[in-house]
Design an enzyme around this catalytic site. Sequence first.
Site, short mmCIF file in Angstrom:
data_model
loop_
_atom_site.label_atom_id
_atom_site.label_comp_id
_atom_site.label_asym_id
_atom_site.label_seq_id
_atom_site.Cartn_x
_atom_site.Cartn_y
_atom_site.Cartn_z
N GLU A 140 0.80 -1.22 0.00
CA GLU A 140 0.00 0.00 0.00
C GLU A 140 0.84 1.28 0.00
OE1 GLU A 140 -4.24 -0.45 1.53
OE2 GLU A 140 -3.00 -1.03 3.25
N HIS A 143 -0.77 5.61 7.45
CA HIS A 143 -1.92 4.76 7.10
C HIS A 143 -2.06 3.69 8.17
CE1 HIS A 143 -4.73 2.16 5.17
NE2 HIS A 143 -3.86 1.17 5.11
N HIS A 150 -4.97 0.80 10.45
CA HIS A 150 -6.22 0.03 10.52
C HIS A 150 -6.74 0.04 11.96
CE1 HIS A 150 -4.06 -2.52 7.19
NE2 HIS A 150 -4.48 -1.37 6.71
N HIS A 155 -11.73 -0.81 5.93
CA HIS A 155 -10.28 -0.92 5.85
C HIS A 155 -9.56 -0.18 6.98
CE1 HIS A 155 -6.57 -0.42 2.96
NE2 HIS A 155 -6.22 -0.69 4.19
ZN LIG Z 1 -4.26 -0.76 4.81
#
Ligand SMILES: [Zn+2]
Length: 234
Positions: free
Chosen positions: A76, A95, A97, A165
């Site tokens: 990613e 980023h 989760h 996500h």
């Molecule tokens: Zn991710």
Amino acid sequence: MTLEETIAKLVDANHILAQERVVDAFGHISVRHPERPDRFLLSCSRSPELVTPRDIMEFTLDGIPVDAAGRKPYFERFIHGAIFAIRPEVHSVVHNHSYDVIPFAVSKTPLRPVFHGAGNLGKSMPVWDIRTKFGATNMLVNDIDKGRDMATALGSNTVVLMRGHGCTVVGQTIEEAVLSSVYLQVNARLQTTAMQFGDVSYLHDDEIDVMQAARAAAPGNDRAWEYLLARSRR
Ligand SMILES: [Zn+2]
């Protein structure tokens, strides 16, 4: 900061985000290259808690490794380059989760700042749905087209939630991106708790404006970074 200092701070940031459980085996933080604004630095595919300076790779904004040297990049990585390409003032991207944040990415309840520590997150935290443009996927931002679509949804905001996500958070510095990520998670917990009591009094838009205008000089930022860094090194 020199390249070496920037890499050292990026490694510290990885360890802080892991200690605060913003990231676990997954999730990552990048920084724009201090000498090449058209490149960024990001660990190879490792759990953030384990990242060392030798893991830090250099990428073009299209997510192409400059010299992989046998290291495997994150799938990613495109999240980061796509944002750096359209937000010149952004120098760090997280980023993650976070399990506290995801409920707000999959429900109709907007995530909104409820306490002063979250004022910098801004008035709007849009939700990006990968399915709208790309149909059925494995939900991952695994190419530059998906990265660009997500970056467009982020727009000029600090946070974009990702349906099914997680989320992505930006900052003008590594410290800002880390603190916003930590306090986004805290805010999600507090909002979830407060909603169980009934109607919630959120921060007002004009209060958020005041805090965002003073974000770089916000009192306590240095203290918060020092605290989080010490916790990560225990
Ligand atoms: Zn991710």
